[in-house]
Write an enzyme that holds these catalytic residues in place. Sequence first.
Site, mmCIF file in Angstrom:
data_model
loop_
_atom_site.group_PDB
_atom_site.id
_atom_site.type_symbol
_atom_site.label_atom_id
_atom_site.label_comp_id
_atom_site.label_asym_id
_atom_site.label_seq_id
_atom_site.Cartn_x
_atom_site.Cartn_y
_atom_site.Cartn_z
ATOM 1 N N GLY A 1 19.439 -4.099 -23.023
ATOM 2 C CA GLY A 1 19.796 -5.494 -23.195
ATOM 3 C C GLY A 1 20.135 -5.806 -24.639
ATOM 4 N N CYS A 2 20.802 -6.934 -24.859
ATOM 5 C CA CYS A 2 21.268 -7.272 -26.210
ATOM 6 C C CYS A 2 20.107 -7.605 -27.146
ATOM 7 C CB CYS A 2 22.280 -8.410 -26.142
ATOM 8 S SG CYS A 2 21.755 -9.850 -25.184
#
Length: 335
Positions: free
Chosen positions: A144-145
């Site tokens: 995920g970012c």
Amino acid sequence: MGNEVKIKAGIVGGAGYTGGEMLRLLLNHPHVDIAFVSSNSQAGKPVYEVHRDLLGDTELAFSGELGTDADVLFLCVGHGEAKRFVEANDIPQHVKVIDLSQDFRWNEGTDAAAVTAAGRTFVYGLPELQREAIREAQNIANPGCFATAIQLALLPLAAENLLTEEVHVSGITGSTGAGQSLSATSHYSWRSSNISNYKVLNHQHLREIGRTLKGMQGAALPAINFVPYRGPFTRGILCTAYLRSNLSQEEAEAMYKTYYAAHPFVTVSSATPDLKQVVNTNKCLLYIEKQGDNLVITSMIDNLVKGASGQAVQNMNLLFGFDEKAGLHLKASAF
């Protein structure tokens, strides 16, 4: 593989933000031809009608079906959809799959991979954590970012069992992190000149962050408290983490520079960086300072590049034996 080798890539879910970013990167990748780009909502339309900046760059059109002529599939679909896609489609075993959703990140063990669907084993794709495991993998669960930005801020400490005190993190992200579908909190008139927090101490990326850091530390992992914010800008993530530490600033900087010396996309900055230095790039900039007893680490990435599609391309490069930086020599926006 030698530099003369070209592979064929398929993009599933190419109409959204990560799909569009994947198109931009792969169209300019020296070792990739795009075999197909699919979209259920945009099937039959030229790609440039949806991603208007690609007018003049490609005559590709969206398909409504899964192509069969690909060496690697990028799944740029929503959370929950990727797992259904893998289970519903007969993807040949030789085709490598790189998933950008959260569907295959949830191995709670300390090993690098877990069999999760249709007999496929997905390796967690954070190159600065397990580059060699990625090189040997068949399928990748892209991080995920926020998870990428926070883990890169903390990996060197976990590697030395130095996460012994409670960690506090605040992070702000651009509106593209919420996806392309409009919602009350992503609409321009609400987001502009505004800021708000959300999922306080309960963000879904804490799960993969905790799994990674627990796997690295021999000691027990303290609490990681994360407060995310929605920013009034389109791209980028800035996170600041701090914890009590006996390290001096000089010791911490030396440790971080040693840890990331062999990783081309992470740089320890000697001056406070700005978000624009990473926007449109696959870079992560780290800045370390000591304030009293607290060690403070600031981490910056582009949420769509290093936080999504760029990291997926970096993983593809490792999977196929290309230069890790291939197709990722990108210029920051700067102004």
